[in-house]
Scaffold this active site. Structure first.
Site, PDB file in Angstrom:
ATOM      1  N   HIS A  62       0.849  -1.191   0.000  1.00 17.96           N
ATOM      2  CA  HIS A  62       0.000   0.000   0.000  1.00 17.96           C
ATOM      3  C   HIS A  62       0.882   1.236   0.000  1.00 17.96           C
ATOM      4  CE1 HIS A  62       0.898  -0.560   4.253  1.00 17.96           C
ATOM      5  NE2 HIS A  62       0.379   0.607   4.552  1.00 17.96           N
ATOM      6  N   HIS A  64       1.219   3.932   2.042  1.00 13.26           N
ATOM      7  CA  HIS A  64       1.685   4.676   3.206  1.00 13.26           C
ATOM      8  C   HIS A  64       3.201   4.858   3.135  1.00 13.26           C
ATOM      9  CE1 HIS A  64      -1.974   4.104   6.101  1.00 13.26           C
ATOM     10  NE2 HIS A  64      -1.988   5.276   5.504  1.00 13.26           N
ATOM     11  N   ASP A  66       5.692   4.678   5.174  1.00 13.71           N
ATOM     12  CA  ASP A  66       6.649   3.736   5.751  1.00 13.71           C
ATOM     13  C   ASP A  66       6.792   2.475   4.910  1.00 13.71           C
ATOM     14  OD1 ASP A  66       3.934   3.281   6.674  1.00 13.71           O
ATOM     15  OD2 ASP A  66       4.696   1.814   8.095  1.00 13.71           O
ATOM     16  N   HIS A  67       6.040   2.407   3.812  1.00 11.92           N
ATOM     17  CA  HIS A  67       6.141   1.259   2.907  1.00 11.92           C
ATOM     18  C   HIS A  67       6.651   1.638   1.521  1.00 11.92           C
ATOM     19  CE1 HIS A  67       3.940  -1.712   5.492  1.00 11.92           C
ATOM     20  NE2 HIS A  67       3.613  -0.571   6.079  1.00 11.92           N
ATOM     21  N   HIS A 139      -7.433  -2.247   5.874  1.00 14.64           N
ATOM     22  CA  HIS A 139      -6.595  -1.155   6.357  1.00 14.64           C
ATOM     23  C   HIS A 139      -7.338   0.162   6.111  1.00 14.64           C
ATOM     24  CE1 HIS A 139      -2.955   0.405   7.962  1.00 14.64           C
ATOM     25  NE2 HIS A 139      -2.492   0.923   6.835  1.00 14.64           N
ATOM     26  N   ASP A 210      -0.269  -4.114   5.919  1.00 15.55           N
ATOM     27  CA  ASP A 210      -0.916  -3.644   7.151  1.00 15.55           C
ATOM     28  C   ASP A 210      -2.386  -4.028   7.124  1.00 15.55           C
ATOM     29  OD1 ASP A 210       1.538  -2.539   7.516  1.00 15.55           O
ATOM     30  OD2 ASP A 210       0.835  -0.467   7.710  1.00 15.55           O
ATOM     31  N   HIS A 268       6.547  -5.708  11.885  1.00 16.76           N
ATOM     32  CA  HIS A 268       5.825  -4.433  11.883  1.00 16.76           C
ATOM     33  C   HIS A 268       5.382  -4.064  13.309  1.00 16.76           C
ATOM     34  CE1 HIS A 268       2.739  -1.413  10.649  1.00 16.76           C
ATOM     35  NE2 HIS A 268       3.516  -1.277   9.569  1.00 16.76           N
TER      36      HIS A 268
END
Length: 303
Positions: A62, A64, A66-67, A139, A210, A268
């Site tokens: 996805h 976000h 942090d990914h 999510h 996530d 995670h």
């Protein structure tokens, strides 16, 4: 095959953990796939045995930060390292715009063939050796998990049986190795399955993005050899975790048990947890699913 965890923190990096990225090494040559690419992933590559030149595919769960915030740097450094091998990216709608915009606005470019495939649920890759299926997760934004399945490997040809049946050497041996039927020069039709040893079952992995508990979780992780799943918070913080689209230790372990996975690797973790907190989180998981391990940065797990 083996998994290399390049980042195991949730949301933000800490002094002990980087944000999410997981390398899957496919062969003895070091060919690999990457799942997510958080900030500073290319730094973690340099600390690991993974090689950017062997990177073939990147799967993004996805969008976000942090990914994906490590993606532009990794892509451009690959060019600056004179790597010419093609690279394919898979991820949710919006991934192409992210890549094109960051490269354009920063005056950057890539010098190798780069393909961006925006995915939907279903089979997204199948080359007859490996198959990858995307599943929608639960999510706060569109997010996928990936089921990676290795096709069964056919057994070796039984040379003694071929000799006993007076099967001569020839180009048909390659077809027999593939389990096919062939007609010999003397008119006999023989079948590859009669000359092959037992096949080797392919490995199956489930790598979740996530997610709070999701309807498709059982199908995604059903009887896999390894299930990789977030365990962002401890069990006592279930409401907070689920509200933000995440899972707890107990929810993750329960899914692994119900899906009949052989092994769970939890990752995670919220940056609130330090190394001294991990035995407590591990105990919560193992109370439900004993075959649980916790990932840490640069840890390598054989599959």
């Amino acid at each position: 095959m083996h998994l290399t965890f390049l980042g195991t923190s949730a949301g933000t990096p800490s002094l002990q953990r980087n944000v999410t990225a997981i390398g899957l090494t496919l062969s003895h040559r070091g060919d690999c796939w990457l799942f997510d690419c958080g900030e500073a992933t290319q730094h973690q590559f340099m600390r690991s045995m993974l090689k950017p030149g062997r990177l073939q595919r990147i799967f993004i769960t996805h969008l976000h930060g942090d990914h994906i915030f490590g993606l532009p740097g990794l892509l451009t450094s690959r060019s600056m390292g004179s790597i010419s091998e093609p690279l394919t990216l898979y991820g949710p709608p919006g991934l192409r715009a992210f890549v094109e915009t960051t490269l354009s606005l920063s005056g950057s470019f890539v010098t190798y063939p780069l393909e961006v495939i925006e995915i939907e649920a279903g089979v997204i890759f199948d080359d007859g050796v490996m198959k990858v299926t995307a599943y929608p997760l639960n999510h706060v934004m569109p997010c996928f998990g990936f089921r990676i399945e290795q096709y069964d490997r056919l057994g070796y040809l039984n040379s003694e049986k071929l000799k006993a049946d007076n099967v001569p050497r020839g180009p048909w041996l390659q077809q027999l190795k593939q389990g096919k039927s062939v007609t010999l020069e003397d008119g006999r039709t023989i079948h590859g399955r009669d000359y092959l040893g037992p096949s080797t079952p392919g490995k199956k992995l489930a790598i979740f993005g996530d997610t709070a508990p999701a309807e498709c979780g059982l199908a995604l992780a059903a009887e896999v050899d390894v299930m990789v799943h977030e365990a962002t918070l401890e069990s006592a913080l279930e409401e907070k975790a689920n509200m933000r689209g995440h899972s707890t230790t107990v929810q993750t372990a329960t899914l692994a048990r119900d899906a009949r996975a052989r092994r769970l690797i939890a990752t995670h973790f919220s940056s609130r947890y330090r190394f001294e907190d991990m035995p407590r989180l591990l105990a919560e998981c193992q109370a439900i699913f004993p075959a649980t391990e916790l990932a840490r940065d640069l840890a390598v797990f054989e599959i």
